[in-house]
Design a protein around this motif. Structure first.
Motif, PDB file in Angstrom:
ATOM      1  N   LEU A  35       0.812  -1.213   0.000  1.00  0.00           N
ATOM      2  CA  LEU A  35       0.000   0.000   0.000  1.00  0.00           C
ATOM      3  C   LEU A  35       0.852   1.273   0.000  1.00  0.00           C
ATOM      4  O   LEU A  35       0.508   2.263  -0.647  1.00  0.00           O
ATOM      5  CB  LEU A  35      -0.919  -0.019   1.234  1.00  0.00           C
ATOM      6  N   ASP A  36       1.994   1.243   0.708  1.00  0.00           N
ATOM      7  CA  ASP A  36       2.801   2.455   0.794  1.00  0.00           C
ATOM      8  C   ASP A  36       3.404   2.834  -0.564  1.00  0.00           C
ATOM      9  O   ASP A  36       3.688   4.009  -0.824  1.00  0.00           O
ATOM     10  CB  ASP A  36       3.899   2.308   1.848  1.00  0.00           C
ATOM     11  N   ILE A  37       3.604   1.859  -1.433  1.00  0.00           N
ATOM     12  CA  ILE A  37       4.105   2.146  -2.785  1.00  0.00           C
ATOM     13  C   ILE A  37       2.974   2.660  -3.676  1.00  0.00           C
ATOM     14  O   ILE A  37       3.135   3.626  -4.423  1.00  0.00           O
ATOM     15  CB  ILE A  37       4.754   0.896  -3.407  1.00  0.00           C
ATOM     16  N   ILE A  38       1.796   2.011  -3.568  1.00  0.00           N
ATOM     17  CA  ILE A  38       0.638   2.413  -4.391  1.00  0.00           C
ATOM     18  C   ILE A  38       0.282   3.885  -4.153  1.00  0.00           C
ATOM     19  O   ILE A  38       0.031   4.643  -5.085  1.00  0.00           O
ATOM     20  CB  ILE A  38      -0.572   1.517  -4.078  1.00  0.00           C
ATOM     21  N   ASN A  39       0.259   4.295  -2.887  1.00  0.00           N
ATOM     22  CA  ASN A  39      -0.202   5.649  -2.549  1.00  0.00           C
ATOM     23  C   ASN A  39       0.959   6.600  -2.226  1.00  0.00           C
ATOM     24  O   ASN A  39       0.776   7.614  -1.551  1.00  0.00           O
ATOM     25  CB  ASN A  39      -1.165   5.593  -1.359  1.00  0.00           C
ATOM     26  N   LYS A  40       2.161   6.275  -2.701  1.00  0.00           N
ATOM     27  CA  LYS A  40       3.329   7.126  -2.431  1.00  0.00           C
ATOM     28  C   LYS A  40       3.189   8.474  -3.155  1.00  0.00           C
ATOM     29  O   LYS A  40       2.889   8.532  -4.350  1.00  0.00           O
ATOM     30  CB  LYS A  40       4.604   6.412  -2.888  1.00  0.00           C
ATOM     31  N   LYS A  41       3.461   9.562  -2.413  1.00  0.00           N
ATOM     32  CA  LYS A  41       3.298  10.901  -2.999  1.00  0.00           C
ATOM     33  C   LYS A  41       4.538  11.356  -3.762  1.00  0.00           C
ATOM     34  O   LYS A  41       4.444  12.150  -4.690  1.00  0.00           O
ATOM     35  CB  LYS A  41       2.959  11.907  -1.909  1.00  0.00           C
ATOM     36  N   LYS A  43       8.436  10.596  -5.766  1.00  0.00           N
ATOM     37  CA  LYS A  43       8.900   9.813  -6.904  1.00  0.00           C
ATOM     38  C   LYS A  43       9.253   8.398  -6.463  1.00  0.00           C
ATOM     39  O   LYS A  43       9.828   8.192  -5.402  1.00  0.00           O
ATOM     40  CB  LYS A  43      10.126  10.478  -7.533  1.00  0.00           C
ATOM     41  N   LEU A  44       8.892   7.423  -7.297  1.00  0.00           N
ATOM     42  CA  LEU A  44       9.194   6.020  -6.992  1.00  0.00           C
ATOM     43  C   LEU A  44      10.676   5.744  -7.236  1.00  0.00           C
ATOM     44  O   LEU A  44      11.274   6.280  -8.177  1.00  0.00           O
ATOM     45  CB  LEU A  44       8.359   5.083  -7.869  1.00  0.00           C
ATOM     46  N   THR A  45      11.251   4.879  -6.400  1.00  0.00           N
ATOM     47  CA  THR A  45      12.618   4.414  -6.661  1.00  0.00           C
ATOM     48  C   THR A  45      12.587   3.428  -7.821  1.00  0.00           C
ATOM     49  O   THR A  45      11.519   2.948  -8.221  1.00  0.00           O
ATOM     50  CB  THR A  45      13.192   3.723  -5.417  1.00  0.00           C
ATOM     51  N   ASP A  46      13.763   3.115  -8.368  1.00  0.00           N
ATOM     52  CA  ASP A  46      13.835   2.134  -9.464  1.00  0.00           C
ATOM     53  C   ASP A  46      13.253   0.799  -9.029  1.00  0.00           C
ATOM     54  O   ASP A  46      12.543   0.129  -9.789  1.00  0.00           O
ATOM     55  CB  ASP A  46      15.292   1.956  -9.914  1.00  0.00           C
ATOM     56  N   LYS A  47      13.581   0.390  -7.813  1.00  0.00           N
ATOM     57  CA  LYS A  47      13.090  -0.898  -7.308  1.00  0.00           C
ATOM     58  C   LYS A  47      11.575  -0.875  -7.176  1.00  0.00           C
ATOM     59  O   LYS A  47      10.880  -1.848  -7.522  1.00  0.00           O
ATOM     60  CB  LYS A  47      13.726  -1.195  -5.958  1.00  0.00           C
ATOM     61  N   GLU A  48      11.026   0.263  -6.685  1.00  0.00           N
ATOM     62  CA  GLU A  48       9.568   0.361  -6.538  1.00  0.00           C
ATOM     63  C   GLU A  48       8.881   0.375  -7.901  1.00  0.00           C
ATOM     64  O   GLU A  48       7.817  -0.233  -8.093  1.00  0.00           O
ATOM     65  CB  GLU A  48       9.216   1.637  -5.758  1.00  0.00           C
ATOM     66  N   TYR A  49       9.484   1.059  -8.866  1.00  0.00           N
ATOM     67  CA  TYR A  49       8.893   1.111 -10.200  1.00  0.00           C
ATOM     68  C   TYR A  49       8.883  -0.280 -10.859  1.00  0.00           C
ATOM     69  O   TYR A  49       7.920  -0.655 -11.531  1.00  0.00           O
ATOM     70  CB  TYR A  49       9.637   2.107 -11.073  1.00  0.00           C
ATOM     71  N   GLU A  50       9.971  -1.036 -10.649  1.00  0.00           N
ATOM     72  CA  GLU A  50      10.025  -2.396 -11.188  1.00  0.00           C
ATOM     73  C   GLU A  50       8.920  -3.256 -10.579  1.00  0.00           C
ATOM     74  O   GLU A  50       8.334  -4.113 -11.253  1.00  0.00           O
ATOM     75  CB  GLU A  50      11.402  -3.022 -10.921  1.00  0.00           C
TER      76      GLU A  50
END
Length: 957
Positions: A569-575, A577-584
């Motif tokens: 959930l913390d990645i889905i609703n992150k305000k 910029k996503l990190t490379d790992k999160e984007y992957e």
């Protein structure tokens, strides 16, 4: 190797022998171990391991085949011998060499069909030159094990054959019990072993049990003339069989019946008595007629002057028989049409209700000869809505307001009523104006035969057949029986429809529940899935794609982001910029969503569209980098619809774009990110103002930051409400599959106390015999896969319940993995399906009768595929003999004569052929053959009904 082969069980005794083999082999070869492995692609299991201290392998160990010595044995299907792996560049880096196993000798083990079972192998930690003696011993053990596998295979085949024999035996027992002739099994000392229902009925009893209790000694209790019993036994002793043996039987309440019996000696018992098997006919009516003829002949002998009157009486009897023959022919025609109707309606599920009812009326009016007019109608909104009519003006009838009560049957689902009763019922429920309209249009009948089609207490439709007021006919009992058969066909149609609707309803409810959960999970995309579904469907429609494709586009749009349920959930609703790992991680959601849908037979067809909805036209998308027409058209559409709604929606990491800027983005990315055709179509919709209302709906759905925060605070409350109100049993379990939450419906379904079930393992509701199955489900879930299956679970009181299971991984608070399991009670589905199967089984009995001669022919080769009891009696050959023959074997006419007869029948528009058929006694009989093509499974056969051409009365001796 297929799973089917892997699942073949190895008997315990045989496993013990294999254990002896590896224990002997390790000692004989002087190796570190001896193994029998089993290949389960892509894994290799240790099936049996030698029982010595130096052996590092244990029974049940599983590893991937790749990189092991055994891989070469299985791939090449031949022996592999390695003396010193460390000095061999091919083997020194293998898994086994790294584990300290320096030498190896292995042989492939195969099933009888040449498929790989596994290997027989030995390892040694030191350099080992395996002797010829060791190799010969292993070859002998290999042959021994493969002989065991052959035995296992044969035992499986024998078991399967036994099951087939049992099914055929059960079918035979059922046919015997339902046969229209009396069938019995007795003993030579006068005891009854078994009888069928017809035998009990012939003797006047209402049940088999009542009959068995009545007759203790057949000679005393059954035979009116006990000497006839002695004569029957004497003839049976001499010839081992008796044909056409007639005697008077004492039935219930001392009623006397004439019986004609055929019997054989079946088997001799240890006490010297023997079993008698046979069948009987009730010939009382024939005997009464013979008695009348005998009396008439005596009168003729006494008074020759009455000869003329007697001859006239015989002629009258012949005319009566001729008329009966015509009636039989008429019934046969109805029978053929009924078979054709049933065979043509084997796929009722493809018909609409109106098409089916129209077809039902057309066939009923053809098959029931008394009917002059007819109508078929459905009950909806309290009114009668006419679907089709014959002999009436449909459009005028549709304009009349008829309350459904005016057409309801009062006493039974099928009724025959006269004209005055029809008027009385209509007048009672209709206003005067509409009654006068109906009277003017349809009151030209004297009698009506009609049915109500009632499913689960609700009247769905009705069908009526009318006899004209000018007709002298009335509906006969035969026509009533045929009409009941139509009623059964119609009920089967509605049963199938209800069963299909239940399944479709379940799928829709499940998808809706999951989408609601997903929207509460990702609050910034609330309504996004529905917007994408509507926009995508609108694009598909504008592109003039087929209706099926438009529907699939809508459903795919609705569930396109379902894979995001597996993203924390913390990645889905992150305000930020996503990190490379999160984007992957985000980029994996199309794969996870596709896998989730692939586990459902209903949703599997749209799974691939989810997988590719983030591919780009230029090939720089994910997950597979497809480009241009490699991307499915539905995925191309989803890409545009998803991007459009995302641009106009406010997200955690950015504000929404203006309408104009979003349009510019679509245009500028045409041919790079988006399909040119799809982008052009969407722009055309925008420019033609077809999406104005959609644009306003989307803009109205934007939410402010404060509103988002309020919704986040409200998230748990909303989730709990959905969790509790859904009409499926829902369980949330932790990583170890312990129950951490259940909803009220689950408690009601399984009968557990909520406080007591929390903390229990999910296996608490699993019956013992379903444990292995549940272990497989748990393994699949732990590997990130979804589960979609039907099975059995156990309530708190021990009662078993049929359920469907939907299960998938979810992210719990704190980023921990958990699992969401949905149970649905499918007992009602199974009952409806069983009811439908029972209705279908009623028609199997049409063929098995003793009165009308019937054969089924393969038109490709003329072979007789099946023959009914009447055919066996008529021709004199057994069923086995008849089904080994061709139709040309019994047709006396040559090819030219047959061809001439068929051409003549075609010219005269006859629906039958005049042939000569021979019997077992080489007697040639003139017959009329009615032929009808009937589809069975995927092949079309010919259904033949055969009658003797003439029936004559001969004077007796």
């Amino acid at each position: 190797m297929s799973k089917k082969d892997y699942n073949k069980k190895i008997p315990v005794k045989m496993q013990d022998k294999w254990q002896n083999i590896v224990d002997i082999l390790v000692k004989t070869a002087g190796s570190s171990d001896a193994l029998i492995t089993r290949f389960d692609p892509p894994f290799l299991d240790v099936f049996k391991a030698s029982d010595n201290l130096e052996n590092i392998f244990e029974e049940g160990m599983r590893s991937r085949l790749s990189g092991h010595y055994c891989e070469a044995v299985i791939k090449n299907e031949k022996k592999v011998m390695i003396v010193n792996a460390l000095e061999n560049s091919k083997w020194k880096d293998s898994i086994d060499a790294q584990a300290g196993l320096n030498a190896y000798l292995g042989y492939p083990l195969k099933w009888p069909d040449d498929k790989i079972f596994g290997t027989l192998c030995i390892h040694d930690k030191k350099t080992h030159h395996f002797s010829k003696n060791t190799q010969e011993i292993m070859l002998q053990f290999k042959e021994l094990i493969e002989s065991h596998l052959e035995i296992i295979n044969k035992n499986i085949e024998i078991k399967r054959d036994n099951e087939i024999i049992k099914r055929k035996s059960d079918k035979y027992d059922n046919l015997v019990n339902k046969a229209p002739i009396g069938i019995f099994e007795t003993t030579s000392n006068g005891k009854i072993i078994s009888i069928n229902e017809s035998m009990a009925e012939i003797l006047g009893f209402s049940s088999i049990d009542e009959t068995l209790k009545h007759y203790n000694d057949l000679k005393k209790d059954l035979y009116l003339n006990q000497k006839r019993r002695e004569e029957f036994i004497m003839e049976l002793n001499e010839n081992d069989e008796v044909k056409n043996f007639e005697y008077q039987a004492i039935g219930k309440n001392e009623v006397h019946k004439w019986i004609s019996m055929n019997a054989i000696k079946s088997r001799t018992k240890e006490d010297g008595t023997y079993v008698i098997e046979g069948f009987v006919f009730d010939v009382t009516e024939r005997k009464d007629k013979e008695e009348k003829i005998r009396e008439q002949k005596e009168e003729l002998a006494a008074a020759f002057e009455q000869l003329t009157a007697y001859n006239e009486e015989v002629m009258a009897m012949n005319e009566e028989l001729e008329q009966s023959f015509e009636e039989i022919n008429s019934l046969n025609q109805r029978f053929v049409k009924m078979i054709e109707l049933v065979s043509n309606m084997t796929d009722e599920g493809l018909l609409t209700e109106k098409d089916f009812l129209g077809e039902l009326l057309n066939n009923a009016i053809k098959i029931i000869p008394e009917a002059d007019y007819g109508s078929v109608y459905i009950y909806e909104k309290g009114k009668v809505n006419f679907i089709n009519t014959i002999g009436y003006e449909l459009s005028s009838l549709k304009d009349i307001n008829i309350p459904e009560e005016a057409f309801f049957n009062k006493n039974d689902n099928i009724e025959i009523i006269n004209f005055s009763e029809v008027k009385r019922r209509n007048k009672k429920f209709m206003d005067q104006k509409n009654y006068n309209k109906l009277k003017k249009l349809s009151y030209k009948m004297k009698e009506i035969l009609y049915m109500d089609l009632e499913i689960s207490g609700q009247k769905k439709a009705g069908l009526s057949l009318d006899i004209s007021e000018k007709s002298s006919k009335n509906f006969t009992n035969n026509s009533l029986s045929v009409f009941k058969a139509f009623h059964n066909i119609a009920l089967s149609f509605y049963t199938i429809k209800e069963y299909t609707n239940l399944q479709n309803s379940f799928t829709r409810e499940l998808i809706t529940s999951i989408i609601k959960i997903m929207e509460m999970y990702d609050l910034y995309t609330k309504g996004h899935s529905e917007n994408v579904a509507k926009i995508a469907a609108a694009i598909a429609k504008e592109m003039n794609l087929p209706e099926t494709t438009i529907r699939n586009t809508y459903w795919a749009g609705l569930v396109h982001d379902i894979g995001k349920l597996l993203i924390p959930l913390d990645i889905i609703n992150k305000k930020g910029k996503l990190t490379d790992k999160e984007y992957e991680l985000i980029k994996k959601h199309p794969v996870w969503g596709s896998k989730a849908l692939s586990s459902s037979e209903t949703l599997k067809p749209i799974a691939k569209y989810l997988l590719y909805h983030h591919e780009r036209w230029d090939g720089r998308g994910y997950p597979e980098g497809l480009k241009e027409e490699e991307i499915p058209v539905i995925s191309q559409i989803l890409g545009v619809a998803d991007a459009w709604d995302a641009m106009l929606s406010k997200r955690a990491y950015r504000n929404s774009l203006s309408f104009e800027k979003a349009v510019a983005e679509i245009k500028s990315n045409r041919g790079s990110q988006f399909s040119p055709q799809v982008a052009d179509t969407f722009i055309r919709i925008i420019e033609d103002d077809k999406i104005d209302q959609l644009k306003l709906d989307i803009l109205d759905d934007e939410i402010s930051d404060s509103k988002i925060e309020n919704q986040i605070l409200k998230r748990n409350e909303d989730y709990k409400e959905l969790f509790q109100k859904t009409e499926e049993g829902i369980v949330i379990v932790d990583e170890d599959f312990h129950i951490i939450k259940v909803n009220d419906y689950f408690i009601e379904m399984f009968g557990y106390d909520e406080q007591k079930i929390i903390g229990e393992n999910i296996k608490k509701i699993v019956p013992i015999d379903r444990t292995r199955e549940t272990d497989n489900y748990i393994y699949k879930l732990s590997q990130g896969e979804n589960v979609n299956s039907r099975t059995i679970r156990e309530k708190a009181n021990g009662e078993l319940i049929d359920v469907s299971i939907q299960a998938f991984p979810v992210s719990l608070e704190g980023g921990n993995i958990g699992y969401y399991i949905i149970y649905r009670d499918i007992t009602e589905l199974k009952e409806i399906k069983s009811k439908y199967e029972n209705i279908k089984d009623r028609y199997k009995a049409l063929f098995e009768n003793d009165n009308t001669v019937m054969l089924i022919i393969d038109p490709d080769n003329g072979k007789i595929v099946d023959a009914n009891p009447a055919a066996v009696n008529f021709y004199g050959w057994s069923k086995e003999e008849l089904t080994s023959m061709k139709i040309s074997d019994i047709n006396v006419l040559n090819k030219e004569e047959v061809k001439k007869e068929m051409e003549e029948a075609r010219e005269k528009s006859k629906n039958y052929f005049n042939f000569k058929h021979r019997t077992v006694n080489e007697e040639a009989k003139d017959v009329e053959v009615y032929s009808q093509p009937i589809p069975f499974a995927e092949k079309e056969y010919l259904y033949l009904i055969i009658h003797e051409k003439k029936i004559k009365i001969f004077e007796g001796e």
